[in-house]
Design a protein around this motif. Structure first.
Motif, PDB file in Angstrom:
ATOM      1  N   CYS A 231      40.271  44.806  34.328  1.00 36.09           N
ATOM      2  CA  CYS A 231      40.856  43.466  34.233  1.00 36.09           C
ATOM      3  C   CYS A 231      40.190  42.608  35.302  1.00 36.09           C
ATOM      4  CB  CYS A 231      42.371  43.510  34.457  1.00 36.09           C
ATOM      5  SG  CYS A 231      43.114  41.870  34.691  1.00 36.09           S
ATOM      6  N   HIS A 232      39.707  41.436  34.899  1.00 41.31           N
ATOM      7  CA  HIS A 232      39.061  40.511  35.823  1.00 41.31           C
ATOM      8  C   HIS A 232      39.972  39.298  35.984  1.00 41.31           C
ATOM      9  CE1 HIS A 232      35.453  42.939  35.253  1.00 41.31           C
ATOM     10  NE2 HIS A 232      35.623  42.787  33.951  1.00 41.31           N
ATOM     11  N   SER A 233      40.399  39.025  37.200  1.00 41.41           N
ATOM     12  CA  SER A 233      41.324  37.921  37.475  1.00 41.41           C
ATOM     13  C   SER A 233      40.597  36.828  38.257  1.00 41.41           C
ATOM     14  CB  SER A 233      42.521  38.445  38.277  1.00 41.41           C
ATOM     15  OG  SER A 233      43.430  37.402  38.553  1.00 41.41           O
ATOM     16  N   LEU A 234      40.509  35.643  37.655  1.00 44.90           N
ATOM     17  CA  LEU A 234      39.796  34.524  38.270  1.00 44.90           C
ATOM     18  C   LEU A 234      40.786  33.474  38.751  1.00 44.90           C
ATOM     19  CD1 LEU A 234      38.114  35.450  35.494  1.00 44.90           C
ATOM     20  CD2 LEU A 234      36.512  33.767  36.375  1.00 44.90           C
ATOM     21  N   ASP A 235      40.564  32.972  39.949  1.00 45.88           N
ATOM     22  CA  ASP A 235      41.278  31.806  40.455  1.00 45.88           C
ATOM     23  C   ASP A 235      40.219  30.741  40.709  1.00 45.88           C
ATOM     24  OD1 ASP A 235      42.539  29.841  42.045  1.00 45.88           O
ATOM     25  OD2 ASP A 235      44.024  31.284  42.749  1.00 45.88           O
ATOM     26  N   TYR A 244      40.016  44.736  38.683  1.00 42.87           N
ATOM     27  CA  TYR A 244      40.796  45.968  38.723  1.00 42.87           C
ATOM     28  C   TYR A 244      40.199  46.921  37.694  1.00 42.87           C
ATOM     29  CZ  TYR A 244      44.144  42.779  40.932  1.00 42.87           C
ATOM     30  OH  TYR A 244      44.744  41.841  41.742  1.00 42.87           O
ATOM     31  N   ARG A 245      39.829  48.129  38.140  1.00 38.99           N
ATOM     32  CA  ARG A 245      39.241  49.105  37.226  1.00 38.99           C
ATOM     33  C   ARG A 245      40.093  50.367  37.205  1.00 38.99           C
ATOM     34  NH1 ARG A 245      34.388  47.469  35.446  1.00 38.99           N
ATOM     35  NH2 ARG A 245      33.217  45.976  36.728  1.00 38.99           N
ATOM     36  N   GLY A 246      40.280  50.889  36.009  1.00 41.59           N
ATOM     37  CA  GLY A 246      41.052  52.108  35.867  1.00 41.59           C
ATOM     38  C   GLY A 246      40.217  53.333  36.168  1.00 41.59           C
ATOM     39  N   ALA A 247      40.868  54.372  36.715  1.00 46.71           N
ATOM     40  CA  ALA A 247      40.186  55.632  36.993  1.00 46.71           C
ATOM     41  C   ALA A 247      39.845  56.319  35.674  1.00 46.71           C
ATOM     42  CB  ALA A 247      41.084  56.535  37.833  1.00 46.71           C
ATOM     43  N   PRO A 248      38.762  57.093  35.639  1.00 47.87           N
ATOM     44  CA  PRO A 248      38.417  57.822  34.410  1.00 47.87           C
ATOM     45  C   PRO A 248      39.551  58.724  33.937  1.00 47.87           C
ATOM     46  CG  PRO A 248      36.607  57.883  35.973  1.00 47.87           C
ATOM     47  CD  PRO A 248      37.774  57.301  36.702  1.00 47.87           C
ATOM     48  N   ASP A 249      40.313  59.277  34.897  1.00 50.35           N
ATOM     49  CA  ASP A 249      41.444  60.134  34.564  1.00 50.35           C
ATOM     50  C   ASP A 249      42.719  59.292  34.547  1.00 50.35           C
ATOM     51  OD1 ASP A 249      43.400  62.005  34.248  1.00 50.35           O
ATOM     52  OD2 ASP A 249      42.984  63.108  36.105  1.00 50.35           O
ATOM     53  N   ALA A 250      43.244  59.028  33.350  1.00 43.98           N
ATOM     54  CA  ALA A 250      44.424  58.182  33.206  1.00 43.98           C
ATOM     55  C   ALA A 250      45.647  58.774  33.875  1.00 43.98           C
ATOM     56  CB  ALA A 250      44.718  57.947  31.719  1.00 43.98           C
ATOM     57  N   LEU A 251      45.640  60.086  34.151  1.00 43.29           N
ATOM     58  CA  LEU A 251      46.789  60.747  34.763  1.00 43.29           C
ATOM     59  C   LEU A 251      46.605  60.937  36.269  1.00 43.29           C
ATOM     60  CD1 LEU A 251      47.492  63.458  32.037  1.00 43.29           C
ATOM     61  CD2 LEU A 251      48.537  61.203  32.296  1.00 43.29           C
ATOM     62  N   ARG A 260      40.548  48.253  43.175  1.00 45.04           N
ATOM     63  CA  ARG A 260      40.594  46.793  43.289  1.00 45.04           C
ATOM     64  C   ARG A 260      39.438  46.290  44.133  1.00 45.04           C
ATOM     65  NH1 ARG A 260      42.493  42.962  46.912  1.00 45.04           N
ATOM     66  NH2 ARG A 260      43.489  41.093  46.016  1.00 45.04           N
ATOM     67  N   GLN A 261      38.691  45.331  43.587  1.00 46.27           N
ATOM     68  CA  GLN A 261      37.580  44.721  44.313  1.00 46.27           C
ATOM     69  C   GLN A 261      37.701  43.206  44.204  1.00 46.27           C
ATOM     70  OE1 GLN A 261      34.057  46.413  42.481  1.00 46.27           O
ATOM     71  NE2 GLN A 261      34.018  48.097  43.937  1.00 46.27           N
ATOM     72  N   GLU A 262      37.665  42.538  45.335  1.00 46.14           N
ATOM     73  CA  GLU A 262      37.790  41.081  45.341  1.00 46.14           C
ATOM     74  C   GLU A 262      36.533  40.430  45.896  1.00 46.14           C
ATOM     75  OE1 GLU A 262      40.392  37.651  47.614  1.00 46.14           O
ATOM     76  OE2 GLU A 262      41.489  39.274  46.606  1.00 46.14           O
ATOM     77  N   GLN A 263      36.084  39.391  45.195  1.00 46.14           N
ATOM     78  CA  GLN A 263      34.967  38.582  45.673  1.00 46.14           C
ATOM     79  C   GLN A 263      35.489  37.179  45.960  1.00 46.14           C
ATOM     80  OE1 GLN A 263      31.141  39.057  43.433  1.00 46.14           O
ATOM     81  NE2 GLN A 263      32.431  40.186  41.984  1.00 46.14           N
ATOM     82  N   SER A 264      35.133  36.640  47.118  1.00 52.82           N
ATOM     83  CA  SER A 264      35.525  35.288  47.488  1.00 52.82           C
ATOM     84  C   SER A 264      34.257  34.478  47.744  1.00 52.82           C
ATOM     85  CB  SER A 264      36.400  35.308  48.743  1.00 52.82           C
ATOM     86  OG  SER A 264      36.786  33.997  49.091  1.00 52.82           O
TER      87      SER A 264
END
Length: 313
Positions: A231-235, A244-251, A260-264
């Motif tokens: 999910c990419h969240s833009l302001d 936000y990236r999900g782990a390969p293992d959903a469990l 979570r990675q944020e660029q400003s």
């Protein structure tokens, strides 16, 4: 290469900033500004050391490129004369009031070998530019564009005033045709639609939920783009992009399931970037980032949304 002779037609709130940007570009000579109010034209021209006129025809034969920032209803009539004269045009959004007019401008630009660019400013927001290489097959998009009421922007509905920014950006992100649109809107302070929510479905299955209001207590310009495992969240106001990236293992453990990675991006000048792109496209004979065809596509989509709008009384 010789300096590009440039001018701005319509130097109200937005047009005066166009003039200031041209004056800062080394490859350009700001020849003149035009406004039907002589005092306004003089006020903008004086600090920039350029001529001031009250009618755009005074520029014909004297310029190579123009920005057109007059009210929307006047876009077509002004654009036509410059494109017929072989002058490159950057026109503010929405490019015209009808698709027939948009088609004619695109035809004239091609016929006279002119660059025709449309001022969809959000495309040059650094957060939006950073998103482009991260995308692969968006599946759901949610955007909101809220603004306090400003009487100067009521010559068109909120769909053409604000929502078109997000619609244009969404169309640039989703490589698919529109399949259906649905919209609900309401008149609040004007005789046109002031707040609206649209749901856009694309042929490839992607869905976009788009909200726009010009009667809000605060300003907000945000978008979330969902794709597989991300999910990419833009302001757009804060100029941040959070992924936000999900782990390969959903469990996986809850604390490890999402990365979570944020660029400003700090200070930025999207309008300068837009005008610099327009100038560069002229000098290097390449398409601008937001072409006439892109402007037409955004206009067509918003017209479809307008036609599908159900008014809430």
């Amino acid at each position: 290469m010789a300096l590009l002779r440039c001018a701005v037609i319509g130097v109200g709130y937005l047009g005066k900033f166009h003039a200031q940007k041209y004056a800062k570009i080394p490859e350009c000579e700001l020849v003149a500004v035009v406004d039907n109010r002589q005092e306004q034209a003089d006020a903008v021209a004086g600090p920039l050391n350029c001529a001031a006129f009250t009618h755009f025809r005074a520029l014909l034969g004297k310029v190579d490129a123009v920005s057109i920032a007059v009210p929307t209803q006047g876009h077509y009539d002004v654009c036509v004369e410059f494109l017929r004269a072989g002058v490159h045009v950057l026109v503010e959004k929405p490019m015209t009031t009808t698709l027939k007019q948009a088609d004619e401008l695109i035809r004239l630009a091609k016929e006279n070998h002119c660059v025709l660019a449309v001022g969809h400013l959000e495309r040059f927001n650094p957060a939006a530019l950073a998103l482009e290489p991260l995308l692969s097959d968006p599946r759901f998009i949610d955007s909101s564009r809220l603004a306090p009421f400003k009487p100067r922007a009521t010559d068109v509905s909120v769909l053409l005033d604000l929502m078109i920014h997000d619609v244009d950006l969404i169309l640039s992100l989703v490589d698919s045709d529109l399949e259906s649109v649905d919209c609900s809107g309401a008149r609040v302070l004007t005789s046109d639609i002031d707040i609206a929510n649209a749901r856009i479905r694309f042929a490839n299955g992607c869905v976009a939920n788009v909200t726009a209001s010009r009667v809000s207590a605060k300003s907000e310009r945000k978008m979330r783009v969902f794709q597989k495992q991300a999910c990419h969240s833009l302001d757009f106001q804060a100029r941040t992009l959070t992924t936000y990236r999900g782990a390969p293992d959903a469990l996986a453990d809850a604390e490890l399931a999402i990365d979570r990675q944020e660029q400003s991006f700090g200070e930025a000048d999207p309008l300068f970037a837009e005008i610099a792109d327009f100038v560069d496209s002229i000098r290097h004979k390449r398409p601008p980032k937001v072409s006439g065809e892109a402007g037409r596509r955004a206009l067509e989509a918003v017209q479809r949304i307008t036609e599908a709008t159900r008014l809430i009384s």
